[in-house]
Each structure stands twice: as C-alpha cells, then as structure tokens.
Design a protein around this motif. Structure first.
Motif, PDB file in Angstrom:
ATOM      1  N   UNK A  92       0.099 -33.353 -23.174  1.00  0.00           N
ATOM      2  CA  UNK A  92       1.256 -32.451 -23.114  1.00  0.00           C
ATOM      3  C   UNK A  92       1.564 -31.942 -24.523  1.00  0.00           C
ATOM      4  N   UNK A  93       1.766 -30.622 -24.624  1.00  0.00           N
ATOM      5  CA  UNK A  93       2.083 -29.965 -25.890  1.00  0.00           C
ATOM      6  C   UNK A  93       3.324 -29.093 -25.725  1.00  0.00           C
ATOM      7  N   UNK A  94       3.944 -28.791 -26.845  1.00  0.00           N
ATOM      8  CA  UNK A  94       4.994 -27.772 -26.928  1.00  0.00           C
ATOM      9  C   UNK A  94       4.309 -26.486 -27.373  1.00  0.00           C
ATOM     10  N   UNK A  95       4.571 -25.374 -26.699  1.00  0.00           N
ATOM     11  CA  UNK A  95       3.947 -24.111 -27.068  1.00  0.00           C
ATOM     12  C   UNK A  95       4.309 -23.773 -28.506  1.00  0.00           C
ATOM     13  N   UNK A  96       3.297 -23.461 -29.313  1.00  0.00           N
ATOM     14  CA  UNK A  96       3.508 -23.161 -30.724  1.00  0.00           C
ATOM     15  C   UNK A  96       3.206 -24.331 -31.636  1.00  0.00           C
ATOM     16  N   UNK A  97       2.854 -25.490 -31.061  1.00  0.00           N
ATOM     17  CA  UNK A  97       2.531 -26.668 -31.861  1.00  0.00           C
ATOM     18  C   UNK A  97       1.231 -27.283 -31.366  1.00  0.00           C
ATOM     19  N   UNK A  98       0.396 -27.717 -32.298  1.00  0.00           N
ATOM     20  CA  UNK A  98      -0.851 -28.395 -31.947  1.00  0.00           C
ATOM     21  C   UNK A  98      -0.668 -29.907 -31.840  1.00  0.00           C
ATOM     22  N   UNK A  99       0.531 -30.386 -32.144  1.00  0.00           N
ATOM     23  CA  UNK A  99       0.813 -31.827 -32.114  1.00  0.00           C
ATOM     24  C   UNK A  99       1.087 -32.281 -30.684  1.00  0.00           C
ATOM     25  N   UNK A 100       0.322 -33.254 -30.180  1.00  0.00           N
ATOM     26  CA  UNK A 100       0.562 -33.744 -28.810  1.00  0.00           C
ATOM     27  C   UNK A 100       1.919 -34.432 -28.675  1.00  0.00           C
ATOM     28  N   UNK A 101       2.576 -34.201 -27.547  1.00  0.00           N
ATOM     29  CA  UNK A 101       3.824 -34.897 -27.230  1.00  0.00           C
ATOM     30  C   UNK A 101       3.513 -36.176 -26.457  1.00  0.00           C
ATOM     31  N   UNK A 102       2.492 -36.095 -25.596  1.00  0.00           N
ATOM     32  CA  UNK A 102       2.099 -37.238 -24.764  1.00  0.00           C
ATOM     33  C   UNK A 102       0.601 -37.121 -24.484  1.00  0.00           C
ATOM     34  N   UNK A 103      -0.132 -38.211 -24.688  1.00  0.00           N
ATOM     35  CA  UNK A 103      -1.587 -38.121 -24.519  1.00  0.00           C
ATOM     36  C   UNK A 103      -2.192 -39.288 -23.731  1.00  0.00           C
ATOM     37  N   UNK A 104      -1.401 -39.887 -22.849  1.00  0.00           N
ATOM     38  CA  UNK A 104      -1.914 -40.905 -21.938  1.00  0.00           C
ATOM     39  C   UNK A 104      -2.124 -40.270 -20.567  1.00  0.00           C
ATOM     40  N   UNK A 105      -2.889 -40.930 -19.697  1.00  0.00           N
ATOM     41  CA  UNK A 105      -3.167 -40.376 -18.369  1.00  0.00           C
ATOM     42  C   UNK A 105      -1.869 -40.149 -17.592  1.00  0.00           C
ATOM     43  N   UNK A 106      -1.707 -38.949 -17.035  1.00  0.00           N
ATOM     44  CA  UNK A 106      -0.519 -38.616 -16.238  1.00  0.00           C
ATOM     45  C   UNK A 106      -0.905 -37.636 -15.144  1.00  0.00           C
ATOM     46  N   UNK A 107      -0.051 -37.534 -14.127  1.00  0.00           N
ATOM     47  CA  UNK A 107      -0.323 -36.595 -13.045  1.00  0.00           C
ATOM     48  C   UNK A 107       0.602 -35.380 -13.086  1.00  0.00           C
TER      49      UNK A 107
END
Length: 132
Positions: A92-107
């Motif tokens: 999951x990302x915020x538009x305009x940022x390359x920094x991940x907000x969440x990077x574990x398995x999700x549905x």
C-alpha cells in the motif's frame, strides 16, 4: 478489488471486457466511459478514481471529464478525500510517495477517519495503521 460504485444518480462499473461503464439510474441508459482494461474503481464522495493498465485517473461524476493523476497501475484504490492511496504488488502506497505504508500480505484495505484498516491474507484479521 472494487468493480462497482454508485454516486446516487449513476452506477459505475467494470464490465467483463474491463471497460468502465455508467448506468444512469433515471434514464436506464448505459454508456462507456474512458479507460481500457480498467482494474479497479473507487468513489470517495466527490469523484470516481479508477486505474487501468497504464495509469490512475480521476473522473468527475458531474461531467464525466477524466484527469490523469499518475502513471502507476493500481490493484486497489482508496481515498481520504484529500489523499489517494493505492496498492500495487501487495504493497500500500500514498499517491505521490514511493515509501510503502504497508507491505505485508493483505486482501483489502480501507480508509477510516485518519486510519487505514487492512484485512490480512493470513488469518483475515484486521490491522489499523495511523495515517501521518
């Protein structure tokens, strides 16, 4: 991913050919809108966000004008109104940022007030993340 949304006057949906369509509730008319190979759409109360195989777009529910927001392809879109969030490659990302907000398995994920609610793939439990 979301395939259908409604603004009270129209139902916007992705058909089996991955085209963005609009069904006018009053006239019962169906029209095709912008976008080829549309993957997901989201209505945040003021605009429709959608992603096709090339980009993320904003669609006005009033005049159906389309504005390109990014050259990113999203699997899922969500908005807090002022900010847009998307998932790609199970991150999951915020538009305009390359920094991940969440990077574990999700549905799925959703915006709730100032939080992101994430449904995990592993046990379908929910995790809440604070938005900064």
């Amino acid at each position: 991913k979301q395939m259908l949304c409604c603004d009270g006057r129209n139902i916007f949906y992705i058909n089996s050919l991955l085209q963005l369509k609009r069904y006018d509730i009053k006239t019962r008319g169906i029209s095709r809108l912008s976008g080829e190979f549309v993957r997901t759409l989201y209505f945040d109360g003021t605009r429709i966000l959608f992603s096709d195989r090339n980009s993320i777009y904003e669609l006005s529910p009033d005049d159906f004008a389309t504005k390109k927001l990014s050259d990113i392809t999203a699997v899922q879109l969500c908005s807090s109104g002022s900010e847009i969030f998307y998932s790609k490659d199970n991150v999951i990302y915020r538009l305009g940022s390359d920094e991940p907000i969440y990077d574990e398995a999700f549905s799925q994920f959703a915006i709730m007030d100032n939080d992101i609610l994430v449904v995990r793939n592993t046990d379908f439990s929910c995790k809440t993340l604070k938005l900064n």
